[in-house]
Scaffold this active site. Structure first.
Site, PDB file in Angstrom:
ATOM      1  N   CYS A  76       0.832  -1.210   0.000  1.00  0.00           N
ATOM      2  CA  CYS A  76       0.000   0.000   0.000  1.00  0.00           C
ATOM      3  C   CYS A  76       0.873   1.270   0.000  1.00  0.00           C
ATOM      4  O   CYS A  76       1.590   1.527   0.959  1.00  0.00           O
ATOM      5  CB  CYS A  76      -0.914  -0.037   1.224  1.00  0.00           C
ATOM      6  SG  CYS A  76      -1.804   1.480   1.553  1.00  0.00           S
ATOM      7  N   CYS A  79       0.071   3.797   2.766  1.00  0.00           N
ATOM      8  CA  CYS A  79       0.523   3.235   4.053  1.00  0.00           C
ATOM      9  C   CYS A  79       2.009   3.520   4.257  1.00  0.00           C
ATOM     10  O   CYS A  79       2.439   3.855   5.363  1.00  0.00           O
ATOM     11  CB  CYS A  79       0.294   1.724   4.095  1.00  0.00           C
ATOM     12  SG  CYS A  79      -1.423   1.219   3.944  1.00  0.00           S
TER      13      CYS A  79
END
Length: 149
Positions: A76, A79
Site C-alpha cells: 500500500c 501506508c
C-alpha cells in the site's frame, strides 16, 4: 548573670540547630535515590511495535496506555507514506503507543474491525475504539488525531 544566661541560650540554639541539620542530612542520605522512586517498569507511551492476532488483546485491548492501531499492507503506497509520519508523531507525543498490524498477515483482525480501505488508523482507549481515520493525513492532522485520543 544575665550575660551567662544569654551565652548558654546561644549555645543551646546552636547545638539544637546542628542536631536538626545533622538529622536532616541523615534522613536525606537514607532515602532512596530519585531514580528509584520512579519505576522503570511503569508503562510508558511513545512505543511503536508490531501486533499479531495472538498479541492484539494483550498489547492493545488490555493496555493501560491509549494505543493507536495502524492497519496497513506492505504493498500500500499511502501506508508507506503515513507510516513514518505517525511513528514520529507517536514518539514525539509520548503519551500513546502505536501498534502496527499488517492486514495481509492478520486477516481476522482486519475483518473484526471492518477494515475495507488502507491505511486505517484506529485509536483505542480502555480497550475500546474511540476515534479513527482512513487514508493519508498530513503531519498536523496526525498530531491532532493523537492529541484527541
Amino acid at each position: 548573670m544575665p550575660g551567662v544566661l544569654a551565652i548558654n541560650r546561644q549555645r543551646l540554639f546552636a547545638t539544637t540547630a546542628a542536631l536538626v541539620n545533622r538529622s536532616a542530612v541523615a534522613r536525606v542520605s537514607r532515602q532512596q535515590p530519585i531514580s528509584r522512586l520512579y519505576s522503570d517498569n511503569a508503562p510508558k507511551g511513545g512505543q511503536v511495535f508490531e501486533v499479531t492476532e495472538k498479541t492484539f488483546e494483550e498489547k492493545v485491548l488490555q493496555s493501560p496506555i491509549p494505543t493507536i492501531v495502524d492497519f496497513y499492507a506492505s504493498w500500500c503506497g499511502p501506508c508507506k507514506m503515513l507510516g513514518p509520519i505517525i511513528e514520529k508523531s507517536v514518539k514525539d507525543n509520548g503519551k500513546v503507543n502505536l501498534a502496527k498490524i499488517n492486514v495481509d498477515e492478520n486477516l481476522s483482525l482486519a475483518s473484526d474491525y471492518s477494515i475495507t480501505s488502507l491505511p486505517t488508523v484506529v485509536g483505542f482507549h480502555n480497550g475500546e475504539p474511540v476515534a479513527a481515520f482512513v487514508g493519508m493525513r498530513a503531519p498536523p492532522a496526525v498530531n491532532e488525531f493523537i492529541q484527541s485520543i
